[in-house]
Scaffold this motif. Structure first.
Motif, PDB file in Angstrom:
ATOM      1  N   VAL A  58     -33.503 -27.473 -82.642  1.00  0.00           N
ATOM      2  CA  VAL A  58     -34.856 -28.001 -82.409  1.00  0.00           C
ATOM      3  C   VAL A  58     -35.829 -27.405 -83.419  1.00  0.00           C
ATOM      4  CG1 VAL A  58     -36.765 -28.128 -80.774  1.00  0.00           C
ATOM      5  CG2 VAL A  58     -34.414 -28.414 -79.963  1.00  0.00           C
ATOM      6  N   ARG A  59     -35.742 -26.105 -83.645  1.00  0.00           N
ATOM      7  CA  ARG A  59     -36.638 -25.457 -84.606  1.00  0.00           C
ATOM      8  C   ARG A  59     -36.405 -25.974 -86.021  1.00  0.00           C
ATOM      9  NH1 ARG A  59     -36.549 -19.154 -82.438  1.00  0.00           N
ATOM     10  NH2 ARG A  59     -38.187 -19.425 -80.856  1.00  0.00           N
ATOM     11  N   GLU A  60     -35.150 -26.227 -86.374  1.00  0.00           N
ATOM     12  CA  GLU A  60     -34.873 -26.790 -87.696  1.00  0.00           C
ATOM     13  C   GLU A  60     -35.555 -28.142 -87.866  1.00  0.00           C
ATOM     14  OE1 GLU A  60     -31.255 -28.788 -90.282  1.00  0.00           O
ATOM     15  OE2 GLU A  60     -30.732 -27.526 -88.565  1.00  0.00           O
ATOM     16  N   ALA A  61     -35.443 -28.982 -86.845  1.00  0.00           N
ATOM     17  CA  ALA A  61     -36.085 -30.296 -86.914  1.00  0.00           C
ATOM     18  C   ALA A  61     -37.595 -30.155 -87.014  1.00  0.00           C
ATOM     19  CB  ALA A  61     -35.706 -31.121 -85.688  1.00  0.00           C
ATOM     20  N   ASP A  63     -39.403 -27.545 -88.026  1.00  0.00           N
ATOM     21  CA  ASP A  63     -39.822 -26.898 -89.269  1.00  0.00           C
ATOM     22  C   ASP A  63     -39.778 -27.853 -90.458  1.00  0.00           C
ATOM     23  OD1 ASP A  63     -40.237 -24.549 -87.920  1.00  0.00           O
ATOM     24  OD2 ASP A  63     -38.340 -23.613 -88.543  1.00  0.00           O
ATOM     25  N   SER A  64     -38.833 -28.783 -90.437  1.00  0.00           N
ATOM     26  CA  SER A  64     -38.681 -29.713 -91.554  1.00  0.00           C
ATOM     27  C   SER A  64     -39.393 -31.046 -91.336  1.00  0.00           C
ATOM     28  CB  SER A  64     -37.190 -29.981 -91.801  1.00  0.00           C
ATOM     29  OG  SER A  64     -36.603 -30.597 -90.667  1.00  0.00           O
ATOM     30  N   GLY A  65     -39.998 -31.209 -90.145  1.00  0.00           N
ATOM     31  CA  GLY A  65     -40.671 -32.464 -89.843  1.00  0.00           C
ATOM     32  C   GLY A  65     -39.708 -33.626 -89.637  1.00  0.00           C
ATOM     33  N   THR A  66     -38.472 -33.318 -89.249  1.00  0.00           N
ATOM     34  CA  THR A  66     -37.456 -34.343 -89.044  1.00  0.00           C
ATOM     35  C   THR A  66     -37.512 -34.859 -87.614  1.00  0.00           C
ATOM     36  OG1 THR A  66     -36.018 -33.220 -90.628  1.00  0.00           O
ATOM     37  CG2 THR A  66     -34.984 -34.836 -89.169  1.00  0.00           C
ATOM     38  N   PRO A  67     -37.512 -36.177 -87.410  1.00  0.00           N
ATOM     39  CA  PRO A  67     -37.481 -36.712 -86.039  1.00  0.00           C
ATOM     40  C   PRO A  67     -36.271 -36.179 -85.274  1.00  0.00           C
ATOM     41  CG  PRO A  67     -37.988 -38.457 -87.598  1.00  0.00           C
ATOM     42  CD  PRO A  67     -37.602 -37.258 -88.418  1.00  0.00           C
ATOM     43  N   LEU A  68     -36.467 -35.935 -83.966  1.00  0.00           N
ATOM     44  CA  LEU A  68     -35.422 -35.343 -83.126  1.00  0.00           C
ATOM     45  C   LEU A  68     -35.181 -36.224 -81.913  1.00  0.00           C
ATOM     46  CD1 LEU A  68     -33.616 -32.806 -82.468  1.00  0.00           C
ATOM     47  CD2 LEU A  68     -35.567 -31.992 -81.108  1.00  0.00           C
ATOM     48  N   LEU A  69     -33.911 -36.485 -81.637  1.00  0.00           N
ATOM     49  CA  LEU A  69     -33.500 -37.205 -80.434  1.00  0.00           C
ATOM     50  C   LEU A  69     -32.531 -36.320 -79.669  1.00  0.00           C
ATOM     51  CD1 LEU A  69     -33.155 -39.726 -78.609  1.00  0.00           C
ATOM     52  CD2 LEU A  69     -31.345 -40.484 -80.189  1.00  0.00           C
ATOM     53  N   GLY A  86     -32.838 -39.373 -88.260  1.00  0.00           N
ATOM     54  CA  GLY A  86     -33.256 -38.012 -87.952  1.00  0.00           C
ATOM     55  C   GLY A  86     -32.076 -37.235 -87.399  1.00  0.00           C
ATOM     56  N   ILE A  87     -32.398 -36.181 -86.647  1.00  0.00           N
ATOM     57  CA  ILE A  87     -31.384 -35.335 -86.026  1.00  0.00           C
ATOM     58  C   ILE A  87     -31.201 -35.757 -84.572  1.00  0.00           C
ATOM     59  CG2 ILE A  87     -30.789 -33.002 -85.273  1.00  0.00           C
ATOM     60  CD1 ILE A  87     -32.353 -31.933 -87.658  1.00  0.00           C
ATOM     61  N   ALA A  88     -30.001 -36.169 -84.219  1.00  0.00           N
ATOM     62  CA  ALA A  88     -29.650 -36.384 -82.817  1.00  0.00           C
ATOM     63  C   ALA A  88     -28.970 -35.115 -82.329  1.00  0.00           C
ATOM     64  CB  ALA A  88     -28.730 -37.585 -82.667  1.00  0.00           C
ATOM     65  N   LEU A  89     -29.495 -34.528 -81.274  1.00  0.00           N
ATOM     66  CA  LEU A  89     -28.991 -33.261 -80.751  1.00  0.00           C
ATOM     67  C   LEU A  89     -28.274 -33.509 -79.435  1.00  0.00           C
ATOM     68  CD1 LEU A  89     -28.755 -30.175 -80.659  1.00  0.00           C
ATOM     69  CD2 LEU A  89     -31.079 -30.108 -79.710  1.00  0.00           C
TER      70      LEU A  89
END
Length: 372
Positions: A58-61, A63-69, A86-89
């Protein structure tokens, strides 16, 4: 506490790498991670097996402004055909910790399995939520409920990562803003990532909580308010859900769904009066719509009844997305459907119900990259 599960989508996996125990896939299919089996790929899919790994992703997303799901069991998701850029977690954390009547579940625990274990332990409070697909971490977000029980009645605390303050917080029940299929977590979807959920269950000497739902009481042959053996309550609920296609079965396309696709409308006094007049105009002077108290000056009615009476009966549709053959409230993928096929059906139902009764249905599943 069990550790080490790392789910992998079925079929040939895309290129991947492993960072410690965190699995990372690129251009990763998301459809196999949802009960609809719909949706395009994610740019990256990270599967986390510990709270620390969840927080790091979550912090990586952030910090980089990447959308997170964030994905748990995938039972309440409608993902667009283009997928997610984006990043799907994927939450694959494990933990079932029972101390007397106090239960703590990791967010990635399979909810239906956890309920079965509470019944085996002789504890009441969530037995009527048997068979509901998805993960434990999703239950407070949606305030999951069925057959007269809601998780809000047993949840004591929710442990979550607060993306705004960048801290892990413990939120007591009173601050979760629970209401019908809603919560603080749903109201602020980009703020909290649920890590753990804590419950207070009841030791009723092997008996269930008082049976509240009329259909359940009838099936059990008891009166509302009675208690029954826990196992009987669970098996009855599982039977009722299976009869409506609400228990996951890979061979049954009626379960390729998100369960109830629409929430039951809650109407104020004026809205309900107008709705009731439309019902009588359309169905006859003796017709009465379902009506249940829903707080001061408000009444809840049945979305399934509205859909059926507007002409969308079981099995409605001619394409790969259709209404379930078992329950009008479930929209299903009959195999080979796209998300756009599903949304076209949902929009048709919404428009038809509004035209017939003046009531606008609201989708229950979370939509990603699409909307009704």
């Amino acid at each position: 506490m069990r550790r080490g599960r790392t789910p992998v989508p079925p079929g040939q996996p895309p290129p991947s790498r492993t960072l410690g125990r965190v699995q990372e896939l690129h251009d990763a299919p998301l459809a196999p991670l949802t009960t609809f089996r719909l949706g395009g790929p994610a740019t990256r899919l990270i599967t986390a097996t510990t709270d620390a790994e969840v927080i790091a992703a979550v912090r990586e997303a952030d910090d980089s402004g990447t959308p997170l799901l964030v994905i748990g069991g995938g039972s309440n998701l409608v993902i667009g055909d283009k997928g997610f850029d984006g990043i799907a977690l994927r939450l694959a954390t494990e933990g079932f910790d029972l101390d007397g009547t106090r239960l703590e579940l990791a967010a990635g625990e399979v909810w239906s399995d956890a309920v079965a274990r509470t019944v085996e332990a002789g504890l009441a409070g969530v037995e009527c939520l048997s068979g509901i697909p998805g993960s434990a971490g999703a239950t407070p977000i949606q305030n999951v409920g069925a057959y007269g029980q809601e998780v809000s009645s047993t949840i004591t605390e929710v442990v979550a990562y607060d993306r705004r303050t960048r801290r892990t917080v413990t939120i007591p029940n009173a601050e979760c803003a629970f209401s019908y299929r809603h919560s603080r977590f749903k109201a602020e979807p980009d703020r909290f990532v649920v890590l753990r959920v804590r419950f207070a269950l009841e030791d009723a000497q092997g008996l269930s909580a008082p049976v509240k739902y009329a259909e359940t009481a009838r099936a059990l042959g008891v009166e509302p308010g009675d208690r029954v053996p826990l196992a009987a309550a669970r098996e009855t609920v599982l039977g009722l859900r299976a009869g409506k296609g609400m228990v996951l079965d890979p061979a049954d396309h009626d379960t390729w769904s998100a369960g109830s696709f629409f929430t039951n409308p809650i109407l104020d006094r004026a809205q309900f009066a107008a709705f009731r007049a439309r019902v009588k105009e359309r169905l006859g002077a003796e017709a009465e719509p379902p009506a249940f108290p829903a707080g001061e000056e408000h009444t809840k009615t049945s979305a399934a009844w509205l859909i059926d009476k507007a002409g969308f009966t079981k099995g409605y549709g001619s394409g790969p997305a259709r209404i379930s053959t078992k329950h009008t409230l479930a929209l299903t993928n009959r195999g080979g459907a796209t998300t756009e096929d599903l949304l076209a059906l949902a929009r048709e139902v919404v428009a038809g119900v509004h035209e017939a009764f003046g009531v606008t249905l609201v989708n229950e599943p979370v939509t990603v990259g699409v909307s009704l």
